[in-house]
Motif scaffolding. Structure first.
Motif, PDB file in Angstrom:
ATOM      1  N   PHE A  58      47.095 -29.679  66.870  1.00  0.00           N
ATOM      2  CA  PHE A  58      47.926 -30.809  66.453  1.00  0.00           C
ATOM      3  C   PHE A  58      47.177 -31.703  65.481  1.00  0.00           C
ATOM      4  CE2 PHE A  58      48.741 -35.365  67.137  1.00  0.00           C
ATOM      5  CZ  PHE A  58      50.010 -35.447  66.571  1.00  0.00           C
ATOM      6  N   SER A  59      45.868 -31.852  65.687  1.00  0.00           N
ATOM      7  CA  SER A  59      45.064 -32.786  64.909  1.00  0.00           C
ATOM      8  C   SER A  59      44.123 -32.048  63.961  1.00  0.00           C
ATOM      9  CB  SER A  59      44.242 -33.669  65.855  1.00  0.00           C
ATOM     10  OG  SER A  59      43.272 -34.414  65.149  1.00  0.00           O
ATOM     11  N   ASN A  60      43.934 -32.609  62.771  1.00  0.00           N
ATOM     12  CA  ASN A  60      42.930 -32.072  61.845  1.00  0.00           C
ATOM     13  C   ASN A  60      41.545 -32.076  62.471  1.00  0.00           C
ATOM     14  OD1 ASN A  60      45.072 -32.092  60.099  1.00  0.00           O
ATOM     15  ND2 ASN A  60      44.086 -33.335  58.518  1.00  0.00           N
ATOM     16  N   PHE A  61      41.314 -33.028  63.370  1.00  0.00           N
ATOM     17  CA  PHE A  61      39.984 -33.205  63.944  1.00  0.00           C
ATOM     18  C   PHE A  61      39.658 -32.143  65.003  1.00  0.00           C
ATOM     19  CE2 PHE A  61      40.910 -37.207  61.968  1.00  0.00           C
ATOM     20  CZ  PHE A  61      39.693 -37.612  61.462  1.00  0.00           C
ATOM     21  N   ASP A  62      40.637 -31.281  65.301  1.00  0.00           N
ATOM     22  CA  ASP A  62      40.395 -30.214  66.274  1.00  0.00           C
ATOM     23  C   ASP A  62      40.112 -28.868  65.612  1.00  0.00           C
ATOM     24  OD1 ASP A  62      40.635 -31.784  68.550  1.00  0.00           O
ATOM     25  OD2 ASP A  62      42.817 -31.583  68.608  1.00  0.00           O
ATOM     26  N   ILE A  63      40.057 -28.839  64.272  1.00  0.00           N
ATOM     27  CA  ILE A  63      39.834 -27.553  63.600  1.00  0.00           C
ATOM     28  C   ILE A  63      38.359 -27.165  63.665  1.00  0.00           C
ATOM     29  CG2 ILE A  63      41.823 -27.914  62.101  1.00  0.00           C
ATOM     30  CD1 ILE A  63      39.875 -28.493  59.811  1.00  0.00           C
ATOM     31  N   ASP A  64      38.069 -25.922  63.287  1.00  0.00           N
ATOM     32  CA  ASP A  64      36.742 -25.340  63.499  1.00  0.00           C
ATOM     33  C   ASP A  64      35.616 -26.018  62.748  1.00  0.00           C
ATOM     34  OD1 ASP A  64      37.986 -24.340  61.135  1.00  0.00           O
ATOM     35  OD2 ASP A  64      36.533 -22.706  61.049  1.00  0.00           O
ATOM     36  N   ILE A 120      32.588 -33.639  66.848  1.00  0.00           N
ATOM     37  CA  ILE A 120      33.027 -34.479  67.967  1.00  0.00           C
ATOM     38  C   ILE A 120      32.315 -34.045  69.254  1.00  0.00           C
ATOM     39  CG2 ILE A 120      35.009 -35.013  69.449  1.00  0.00           C
ATOM     40  CD1 ILE A 120      36.755 -35.044  66.947  1.00  0.00           C
ATOM     41  N   GLU A 121      32.189 -32.741  69.451  1.00  0.00           N
ATOM     42  CA  GLU A 121      31.522 -32.240  70.648  1.00  0.00           C
ATOM     43  C   GLU A 121      30.056 -32.648  70.683  1.00  0.00           C
ATOM     44  OE1 GLU A 121      32.331 -28.091  70.348  1.00  0.00           O
ATOM     45  OE2 GLU A 121      34.412 -28.289  71.052  1.00  0.00           O
ATOM     46  N   ALA A 122      29.418 -32.705  69.505  1.00  0.00           N
ATOM     47  CA  ALA A 122      28.016 -33.140  69.444  1.00  0.00           C
ATOM     48  C   ALA A 122      27.886 -34.600  69.866  1.00  0.00           C
ATOM     49  CB  ALA A 122      27.464 -32.940  68.039  1.00  0.00           C
ATOM     50  N   VAL A 123      28.867 -35.420  69.480  1.00  0.00           N
ATOM     51  CA  VAL A 123      28.852 -36.834  69.870  1.00  0.00           C
ATOM     52  C   VAL A 123      29.156 -36.971  71.364  1.00  0.00           C
ATOM     53  CG1 VAL A 123      29.841 -39.114  69.435  1.00  0.00           C
ATOM     54  CG2 VAL A 123      29.502 -37.527  67.538  1.00  0.00           C
ATOM     55  N   GLU A 124      30.046 -36.120  71.871  1.00  0.00           N
ATOM     56  CA  GLU A 124      30.321 -36.113  73.311  1.00  0.00           C
ATOM     57  C   GLU A 124      29.031 -35.852  74.094  1.00  0.00           C
ATOM     58  OE1 GLU A 124      34.767 -34.523  74.289  1.00  0.00           O
ATOM     59  OE2 GLU A 124      33.409 -33.059  73.398  1.00  0.00           O
ATOM     60  N   GLU A 125      28.283 -34.858  73.634  1.00  0.00           N
ATOM     61  CA  GLU A 125      27.038 -34.497  74.314  1.00  0.00           C
ATOM     62  C   GLU A 125      26.043 -35.650  74.247  1.00  0.00           C
ATOM     63  OE1 GLU A 125      23.578 -31.046  73.968  1.00  0.00           O
ATOM     64  OE2 GLU A 125      25.535 -30.755  73.011  1.00  0.00           O
ATOM     65  N   ARG A 126      26.015 -36.346  73.115  1.00  0.00           N
ATOM     66  CA  ARG A 126      25.068 -37.453  72.943  1.00  0.00           C
ATOM     67  C   ARG A 126      25.421 -38.643  73.836  1.00  0.00           C
ATOM     68  NH1 ARG A 126      21.547 -39.411  68.840  1.00  0.00           N
ATOM     69  NH2 ARG A 126      20.670 -41.344  69.644  1.00  0.00           N
ATOM     70  N   THR A 127      26.708 -38.910  74.002  1.00  0.00           N
ATOM     71  CA  THR A 127      27.146 -40.117  74.706  1.00  0.00           C
ATOM     72  C   THR A 127      27.500 -39.892  76.166  1.00  0.00           C
ATOM     73  OG1 THR A 127      29.451 -39.764  74.047  1.00  0.00           O
ATOM     74  CG2 THR A 127      28.069 -41.069  72.553  1.00  0.00           C
TER      75      THR A 127
END
Length: 860
Positions: A238-244, A250-257
């Motif tokens: 649905f979102s551009n931000f979910d493409i490969d 985003i996942e790298a920031v998830e891991e950091r935070t």
């Protein structure tokens, strides 16, 4: 389907249909003062559409790097709040320059989407310009799209124009139906049922100054489809931000935070901002943009700061963006291998800028707190918009931080005043980038073409096509007059690529003119700036054109030397080094290059050694005209901000150096003679500058240096080998003498203790330096302490005030001295812990000392 596969399939589809694949141009537009950044695929073809440039092909396709953050197209503040907006994005495009038109463009688009990307036809909807019956019929009758799925739109949505005047035309957009269950139409701006995928622009008119549309003799096609949007559809997101190529960030920031994206919309905005902005940061720095306080560099600085702020919202309070740069390079290197070459530079510059913003944010917070305290003391609750703008613009203090803190403390911000100041800044920025004067100046040369023959010779004949005196054409120039002359062919090199223009003479049957300078306002036009020395030169005459040979050869030596130095710098400092500007003159060269720290003296010596070894090898300097693709394949360096056509001029110094360059060069490297670096300095964050001399200029520099050394040797009376040692002894003696002069002034004074603070208020017979030393001495010896020392300088009173750091939370030295200085008829200021003041009334010193004590009794 991976994003890289989408790029390949798109380019291959059009290549198989006669389109030339054209590499993406830089994010920094070339020869276009109207643009801050490349914001569309057509930018690099603008002159082709305008008829000012011809290419070897009439069909083209590209995947273009684009930036929309600043200037007319600015999505910066929207990014993160939607799932579609980006600062950096890629645009897939196909173009026709007077070749095919509407029907074929529409057929190509439909075939690619439905037969290559396999999108279901029933989910594709179309918009056309309301008056474009031809496009409607093609979609309806030729392609078979039902009439009810074709919406007629107005000029705002479906009519494209390059500017107020010039090429323009209707456009047709292809939309993908994301949510068939929703009941809204394409005309509804707030409807998210549809996603716009592809815009087909039919460039068929020329709009004149009166707004009238006239058919173009060769209608053209310009299309653009966002890679991120088509990837989201093809990858079922649905979102551009979910493409490969974005979701891993985003996942790298998830891991950091330790936070999870998708659980809190406010935090999700910050995730999206960081993921988007680090892509923009990496690509901008890779394309030669560096943080600064103006133009493109200012936009980059804003992007870094906005991303850093959103990192704080996610709980990251130290520099972190730089650590995401390798992931950007890994995700995008298949299409943009240059990202890996510049990775080291991207990381260093980003980290430096993050650290800088961390410091400025701290200062901004302090200033903002001071502002709120002043308003509180006045009983005011409205924060002036102008004050907030100063904090925003000068210290980079974020507006949303300011609003949040204001709410917490019961204040509101005058947003109208803030927006007025922001609008002023935008107007200044627009005027700085539109380049109207430059464009107007170039316009007078339109229609004149000059053949440059200066690569082969320094003398030749040419016919005078035009003469200008100021902005107006003139039939002739007479003795003593100055003007501009355009020839049909010339050996004179027009200033370009950092190389200065040639000088020399134009000689006709009736006169002689000195060529003071030579300019190149466009790819096809050379303009000679002249002053007539004798007789008269006239339009239509044939003239003998003679370049100043000695000066030209000095320039040649310095230009080839820049190529050699460039390679030597990359060899010693690393492959991230790229030229970011140069000046090539007969007397010297200046070379700017990307590097994140000051090179050591030993590194510069090694650069010189490698450069001069290349000179001594006497390599042949070979010039070849080849395709851009072949030049890159053979390892030629393409420079930032330069514009390259289908065929490029590649200059090779043996096997040592290979660059794309339009300048003049020596025939063999040995003709340079010697390359000597004479200075190295910082230009801005991440950019260094060296100046060097070559050939006879190097000899002249060495002779001057020798003269200075001999004079110094005679003055100090020691052998050459002992000069450095002798100078060190003299420096040590001078330092010792200064120490004795600046010895601390010992004053037998006892403090007055006020609420536990040792207060000194003294007048001394001494100098400013002694007053400073005494303040420092008493602060260190008697903490907590407040010290005021008065002294006379040339009969005028001066004050030095110091506080120990533990008192600055209650009172500021700068504020205190302003009050005290009134007694001596003056003023001053300074830091929270240290301040100075001067005045005109020495009789007021006693009152000043007493006022100092009284204020402390009140404030402490």
């Amino acid at each position: 389907m991976r994003s890289h596969e989408i790029r390949i399939k798109f380019l291959q589809f059009f290549a198989q249909r006669g389109h030339t694949i054209v590499p993406s141009s830089s994010l920094v537009p070339t020869d276009d003062p109207t643009l801050l950044f490349t914001n569309a695929g057509m930018n690099q073809f603008k002159d082709v559409f305008l008829g000012l440039e011809r290419r070897s092909y009439t069909r083209a396709t590209s995947v273009q790097k684009c930036m929309r953050a600043g200037g007319k197209h600015n999505d910066l503040e929207v990014v993160g709040h939607t799932h579609r907006h980006h600062t950096f994005f890629e645009m897939l495009g196909n173009f026709s320059f007077g070749d095919y038109f509407k029907e074929q463009a529409i057929e190509y688009a439909w075939e690619l989407l439905t037969q290559v990307f396999h999108l279901p036809p029933e989910r594709l909807w179309i918009t056309v310009f309301k008056d474009d019956e031809e496009a409607f019929r093609i979609w309806n009758e030729k392609i078979g799209v039902p009439a009810e799925k074709i919406a007629r739109m107005g000029e705002k949505d479906n009519f494209w124009a390059m500017g107020d005047t010039g090429p323009c035309g209707p456009c047709s957009e292809i939309h993908y139906e994301l949510h068939p269950e929703k009941d809204c139409s394409l005309q509804d701006e707030n409807c998210d049922r549809f996603l716009e995928l592809w815009n087909l622009v039919f460039m068929q008119f020329n709009r004149d100054e009166n707004g009238q549309l006239h058919p173009l003799p060769s209608p053209s096609i310009d299309t653009g489809m966002g890679l991120e949007r088509i990837a989201s559809v093809l990858q079922g997101k649905f979102s551009n931000f979910d493409i490969d190529i974005i979701r891993p960030l985003i996942e790298a920031v998830e891991e950091r935070t330790g936070l999870n994206y998708g659980e809190n919309e406010e935090l999700d905005v910050s995730f999206r901002v960081v993921a988007d902005h680090i892509r923009a940061i990496a690509f901008l720095i890779s394309d030669g943009v560096l943080p600064s306080n103006e133009g493109r560099g200012y936009v980059l600085r804003r992007i870094i700061r906005r991303a850093y702020r959103h990192g704080r919202k996610l709980g990251i309070y130290e520099p972190f963006l730089y650590s995401l740069a390798p992931l950007v390079a890994s995700l995008m290197h298949e299409q943009y291998p240059e990202l890996k070459d510049s990775l080291q530079l991207v990381e260093k510059i980003t980290r430096m800028e993050e650290q800088r913003f961390h410091r400025t944010l701290t200062v901004g917070m302090e200033k903002y707190e001071e502002l709120l305290e002043k308003l509180r003391q006045k009983g005011e609750k409205l924060i002036p918009g102008e004050e907030v703008f100063v904090l925003y613009d000068t210290f980079g203090f974020p507006l949303d931080f300011a609003e949040e803190l204001a709410r917490e403390r019961g204040f509101t911000i005058d947003m109208k005043g803030f927006e007025e100041k922001m609008a002023e800044q935008r107007r200044r920025a627009r005027s700085a980038w539109k380049g109207y004067e430059e464009a107007e100046e170039k316009r007078k040369y339109e229609g004149f073409k000059t053949r440059f023959v200066g690569y082969e010779t320094e003398e030749g004949e040419g016919k005078i096509l035009a003469i200008f005196k100021g902005k107006e054409k003139a039939p002739s120039l007479k003795e003593g007059e100055e003007g501009e002359v355009i020839l049909d062919q010339t050996p004179f090199y027009g200033e370009a690529g950092g190389q200065v223009g040639d000088t020399g003479w134009l000689i006709s049957s009736s006169g002689k003119a000195k060529v003071i300078d030579t300019k190149k306002p466009s790819l096809d036009t050379v303009v000679h700036m002249v002053k007539v020395e004798a007789g008269e030169i006239k339009q239509g005459q044939r003239v003998e054109a003679r370049v100043d040979r000695e000066r030209r050869w000095a320039i040649r030596r310095h230009h080839t030397a820049t190529h050699i130095l460039h390679k030597a710098l990359r060899t010693v400092l690393g492959p991230h080094v790229r030229q970011s500007g140069s000046v090539v003159e007969p007397e010297r060269l200046r070379f700017d290059f990307t590097h994140y720290e000051k090179p050591s003296r030993q590194e510069l010596k090694e650069v010189e050694r490698i450069a001069n070894q290349a000179v001594l090898q006497d390599y042949p300097v070979i010039t070849e005209v080849v395709s851009f693709e072949e030049a890159v394949r053979r390892g030629a360096m393409a420079l930032f901000h330069e514009k390259y056509g289908d065929k490029v001029r590649m200059v090779s110094v043996g096997n040592f150096s290979r660059e794309l360059c339009g300048g003049t060069h020596v025939r063999r490297s040995g003709e340079i003679g010697l390359i000597k670096i004479i200075s190295e300095e910082s230009v801005s964050a991440g950019v260094r500058r060296i100046e060097a001399v070559a050939g006879l200029a190097a000899l002249s520099w060495a002779q001057k240096l020798e003269g200075s050394v001999k004079e110094l040797q005679e003055r100090v009376g020691v052998p050459f080998s002992s000069i450095a040692e002798h100078v060190e002894k003299l420096k040590a003696q001078l330092k010792e003498a200064r120490k004795k002069k600046a010895a601390p002034l010992h004053v037998d004074a006892k403090p007055e203790v006020i609420k536990g603070v040792n207060v000194f208020a003294l007048k001394i017979e001494g100098s400013r330096e002694e007053a400073h030393n005494l303040v420092d001495q008493l602060r260190k010896k008697h903490p907590p302490a407040a010290v005021l020392v008065a002294y006379l300088r040339d009969g005028r009173p001066s004050l030095v005030l110091g506080l120990t750091e533990d008192l600055t939370g209650k009172i500021k030295a700068g504020d205190l001295i302003k009050e005290v200085a009134k007694e001596i008829g003056g003023g001053g200021g300074g830091r929270p812990s240290f301040a100075e003041a001067g005045g005109r009334n020495p009789q007021g010193i006693g009152k000043a000392l007493e006022k100092f004590r009284n204020i402390l009794r009140e404030k402490l």
